[in-house]
Every structure is written in structure tokens, then in C-alpha cells.
Design an enzyme around this catalytic site. Structure first.
Site, PDB file in Angstrom:
ATOM      1  N   THR A  72       0.841  -1.206   0.000  1.00  0.00           N
ATOM      2  CA  THR A  72       0.000   0.000   0.000  1.00  0.00           C
ATOM      3  C   THR A  72       0.871   1.249   0.000  1.00  0.00           C
ATOM      4  OG1 THR A  72      -1.789  -1.143   1.161  1.00  0.00           O
ATOM      5  CG2 THR A  72      -1.732   1.260   1.358  1.00  0.00           C
ATOM      6  N   HIS A 203       4.340 -10.224   2.354  1.00  0.00           N
ATOM      7  CA  HIS A 203       3.408 -11.218   2.909  1.00  0.00           C
ATOM      8  C   HIS A 203       2.619 -11.961   1.832  1.00  0.00           C
ATOM      9  CE1 HIS A 203      -0.635  -9.093   2.888  1.00  0.00           C
ATOM     10  NE2 HIS A 203       0.130  -8.033   2.728  1.00  0.00           N
ATOM     11  N   THR A 239      13.548   4.478  11.101  1.00  0.00           N
ATOM     12  CA  THR A 239      14.490   3.388  11.378  1.00  0.00           C
ATOM     13  C   THR A 239      13.973   2.104  10.738  1.00  0.00           C
ATOM     14  OG1 THR A 239      15.149   4.469  13.410  1.00  0.00           O
ATOM     15  CG2 THR A 239      15.681   2.124  13.219  1.00  0.00           C
ATOM     16  N   CYS A 329     -10.013  -7.024   2.108  1.00  0.00           N
ATOM     17  CA  CYS A 329     -10.754  -5.882   2.647  1.00  0.00           C
ATOM     18  C   CYS A 329     -12.252  -6.066   2.454  1.00  0.00           C
ATOM     19  CB  CYS A 329     -10.323  -4.583   1.969  1.00  0.00           C
ATOM     20  SG  CYS A 329      -8.615  -4.578   1.460  1.00  0.00           S
TER      21      CYS A 329
HETATM   22  N1  PLP Z   1      -1.943  -4.487  -4.283  1.00  0.00           N
HETATM   23  C1  PLP Z   1      -2.487  -5.693  -4.433  1.00  0.00           C
HETATM   24  C2  PLP Z   1      -2.737  -6.215  -5.807  1.00  0.00           C
HETATM   25  C3  PLP Z   1      -2.817  -6.468  -3.325  1.00  0.00           C
HETATM   26  O1  PLP Z   1      -3.357  -7.668  -3.486  1.00  0.00           O
HETATM   27  C4  PLP Z   1      -2.546  -5.939  -2.024  1.00  0.00           C
HETATM   28  C5  PLP Z   1      -2.922  -6.704  -0.821  1.00  0.00           C
HETATM   29  O2  PLP Z   1      -3.982  -7.274  -0.728  1.00  0.00           O
HETATM   30  C6  PLP Z   1      -1.953  -4.684  -1.931  1.00  0.00           C
HETATM   31  C7  PLP Z   1      -1.663  -3.984  -3.076  1.00  0.00           C
HETATM   32  C8  PLP Z   1      -1.619  -4.094  -0.619  1.00  0.00           C
HETATM   33  O3  PLP Z   1      -0.466  -4.687  -0.087  1.00  0.00           O
HETATM   34  P1  PLP Z   1      -0.165  -4.595   1.476  1.00  0.00           P
HETATM   35  O4  PLP Z   1      -1.116  -5.527   2.147  1.00  0.00           O
HETATM   36  O5  PLP Z   1       1.263  -5.028   1.616  1.00  0.00           O
HETATM   37  O6  PLP Z   1      -0.375  -3.193   1.881  1.00  0.00           O
END
Ligand code: PLP
Length: 376
Positions: A72, A203, A239, A329
Site C-alpha cells: 500500500t 506477505h 528506522t 478488505c
Molecule cells: N496491491 C495488491 C494487488 C494487493 O493484493 C494488495 C494486498 O492485498 C496490496 C496492493 C496491498 O499490499 P499490502 O497488504 O502489503 O499493503
């Protein structure tokens, strides 16, 4: 019976080797990487070794890789800094992007003088590079950022990365791609594909949560995204999350070493599940470009309208099976998926995303299909 985890597009379980590399780092590498003493230097060495692993994996130079807190943040950094620092006045994107892309675009649209054009995706979520060519050719004088995800996290549909990048290059547009679902699963080489920004997140490939990275092409000069002590070559102060960075690199290393094996195993599982589910449930369909350019880790299943299907995800959970309704989400039942809406999916049908990792087995697929059969 042990639970069955088919929600790997939301997040993946940590690889035990990653846990071991991280706990070793947590125990022994406690210096501040900005300190010049031995402990600090040891921490710096761990970070730079991890940066090298990421850079080598994607064909970048080490100076082009910046660690962030997640995918994100990486997407926000690319989109917002392109507008703030690169003179971008027009953004072309797709309504099927992850919300961290669409919402970042909407935020700059409100606060800056930026025009936004959303692609018309087809019923599988595909975009046509020829349409992108037409859009870019229509306004040659306007500095444009094209931001398109490599693979959609809900339905798995992928873009032709090379074709899109080539069109952007022809028109001198900046190209950002969210590769959160593809890093570690598909080879990506920024030395061969002209990309300005690219986002990744640990992750999604059996690394830890709370750590990601952004690739920024060395020809692109942006100002700091987070101001402070000047870490990450002043682009993103704070950091460093050393154990997270080490975990990301270890997970990426493992993913690259076994990419072909994992891909073969997971593709096989997905195909098996498609066949078994199709045979078990009349009227079942699959979302996205599932037989074409698609994530092999994701199977988005569309169940025919029926009151029984409404509570499918909840009932699966009660039966010990984890899947989701779309992105993590929107996996709670309360909110519809913006992706399914954008592809014009029938709102009366119920979509469930099953997503796999190399830890899953055919026996698990059998068990899930039996449960689904009894529920719908
Ligand atoms: N972009 C995509 C295509 C994703 O599937 C996700 C996570 O679900 C993200 C961005 C966001 O990543 P993060 O969970 O590391 O913020």
C-alpha cells in the site's frame, strides 16, 4: 480435521525458513543501521544484503530498491510522488486496481490539478494495450502516468506487462505497476521491461507482514515520501524494520529458487479444482481471464443465484475452510466488490475467491469440493 487455508491472495503463511532467518536477526542484529559502530554496521550489512537479493531478483540496481512498510505504501509513494514531483497532469488507470491504487489516485485528483481516465475493462477485467495507445496518442503534450496492476488480486486477470510498458515508452509516459500479487510468482525483469515504478509486498510470497518495497527507475528523480532522518537514501525516512527486510529477502530468495516447482504444483491444483467444482456444481462459472493470462494462484468462482449461496464464505469458515469474497478488505459479507462491479458481474451470483500456495494439496481440494457440494 485441520483447517484448509485457501486465501493465499489475502496473505500467505510464513515459510519456516523465513521465521528462522527473522528470529536470528531479531536476536542478534539489534543495532541501528544508521549507527557507525559495529552493531550498526552489522544491521546495515543485513539490509544491504537483502536489497541486493531484491535487486538481483527483478533485474534492478541496488540503488533503485527502497524498502517500505507494505505494498500500500509503495503504491501510494509511486502515484503521489509522480504527481507531486514529475509534472504528471494526467493519470490513466483501471477501476479494477486495488483500493490502495484507486484511492491514492482519487486523493491526488482532489488535491492536485490531475485529470484521471479510467479504462473500460472488458467482462474478464482485461485492458486492451491498443486502447492505451489511442488514449496516450490523443493528448501527446500532457505528462501522463499509467498505473496498472500486473495481476488483479480478486479475479487473477493479468495485463501483458511488456506490451503495456512498450506503449508507455512509445508515448513517453511514466509507467507504474502494482506487482504485489506477482512478485515471487512470475519472473519480472525491469532491465528488459521499461517500468518506472513497481510495488511489492513480502506477505504475498510467504514473508512477513508490514514490509514491502518499491522499485524506482534511476532515471526518475522524486523527493522524499516520508521526511526524517534520511533513511532509504532519503526517500523514506524511519528506522528500518531489519527483521522484516531480512524476512522479505529470504522469502523472495526461496520463491525464486523454487518458482518453477511451485508454479507447476499450484497450477495443477487450480486446474484440478476447476474440473472438480465444474463437475460438482451445475451452472458454476469462473471470473476473470481464467484460461488466458491469469494468476495461477487465484480461482474466482461464480456460483449461480440461490439463497443457499448467500452465506457461502461464512459456512465455509464454519466448516474449517478459509476463502474470501474478493480482496481481504471486502471478504466480510457487508460490501460488494468494486472489481466484480467493474467487470459487470451478475450481482445475483455469489463469487468466492479460492487462492492457493505450494503448501496446499489435492486432498484439500477434494475436501473443499465435497463441502461446497453439500452447501450449494
Ligand atoms: N496491491 C495488491 C494487488 C494487493 O493484493 C494488495 C494486498 O492485498 C496490496 C496492493 C496491498 O499490499 P499490502 O497488504 O502489503 O499493503
Amino acid at each position: 480435521m485441520a483447517r484448509i487455508y485457501f486465501d493465499n491472495a489475502a496473505t500467505t503463511p510464513l515459510d519456516p525458513e523465513v521465521v528462522s532467518a527473522m528470529s536470528d536477526t531479531l536476536m542478534h542484529v539489534y543495532g541501528n543501521p544508521s549507527s557507525i559502530h559495529a552493531e550498526g554496521r552489522m544491521a546495515r550489512t543485513s539490509i544491504e544484503a537483502a536489497r541486493k537479493t531484491v535487486a538481483n531478483a527483478i533485474g534492478a540496481s541496488m540503488a533503485e530498491v527502497f524498502f517500505t512498510s507494505c505494498g500500500t505504501e509503495s503504491n501510494n509513494m509511486a502515484i503521489k510522488c509522480a504527481v507531486r514531483d514529475l509534472g504528471v497532469r494526467r493519470i490513466i488507470s483501471s477501476p479494477t486496481e486495488h483500493h490502495c491504487g484507486t484511492h491514492a489516485i482519487e486523493a491526488v485528483q482532489k488535491s492536485d490539478a490531475v485529470a484521471v481516465e479510467w479504462f473500460n475493462v472488458d467482462h474478464q477485467g482485461k485492458i486492451d494495450p491498443a486502447e492505451l495507445d489511442r488514449l496516450l496518442a490523443a493528448q501527446p503534450g500532457v505528462k501522463t502516468l499509467v498505473t496498472l496492476m500486473h495481476a488483479n488480486n480478486e479475479i487473477g486477470t493479468m495485463i501483458d506487462l511488456e506490451a503495456v510498458a512498450a506503449v508507455c515508452k512509445t508515448h513517453d509516459a511514466y509507467f507504474h505497476t502494482d506487482t504485489v500479487q506477482t512478485i515471487g510468482h512470475f519472473p519480472i525483469n525491469v532491465s528488459q521491461t521499461p517500468i518506472h515504478f513497481l510495488a511489492g509486498s513480502a506477505h504475498k510470497f510467504h514473508g512477513p507482514k508490514g514490509i514491502g518495497f518499491v522499485y524506482i527507475n534511476s532515471d526518475v528523480h522524486i523527493n522524499p515520501f516520508i521526511d526524517g532522518g534520511g533513511q532509504e537514501r532519503n526517500m523514506r525516512s524511519g528506522t528500518e524494520n531489519i527483521s522484516g527486510i531480512v524476512g522479505l529477502a529470504k522469502a523472495l530468495d526461496l520463491a525464486y529458487t523454487s518458482m518453477d516447482e511451485r508454479r507447476a504444483h499450484i497450477s495443477d491444483l487450480r486446474h484440478y479444482m476447476m474440473e472438480r467444482l465444474s463437475a460438482a456444481v451445475p451452472g458454476l462459472q469462473f471470473n476473470g481471464d481464467y484460461q488466458g493470462r491469469a494468476l495461477y494462484t487465484v480461482l474466482s468462482v461464480s456460483f449461480p443465484p440461490s439463497p443457499k449461496n448467500e452465506m457461502l464464505i461464512l459456512n465455509l469458515d464454519i466448516a474449517g475452510i478459509s476463502a474470501s469474497g474478493g480482496s481481504a478488505c471486502s471478504s466480510g459479507a457487508e460490501k460488494g466488490s468494486h472489481v466484480l462491479e467493474a467487470i459487470g458481474a451478475d450481482p445475483d451470483r455469489k463469487s468466492v475467491r479460492f487462492s492457493f500456495s505450494h503448501f496446499n494439496t489435492k486432498e484439500e481440494v477434494d475436501a473443499v469440493v465435497e463441502k461446497v457440494k453439500g452447501m450449494v
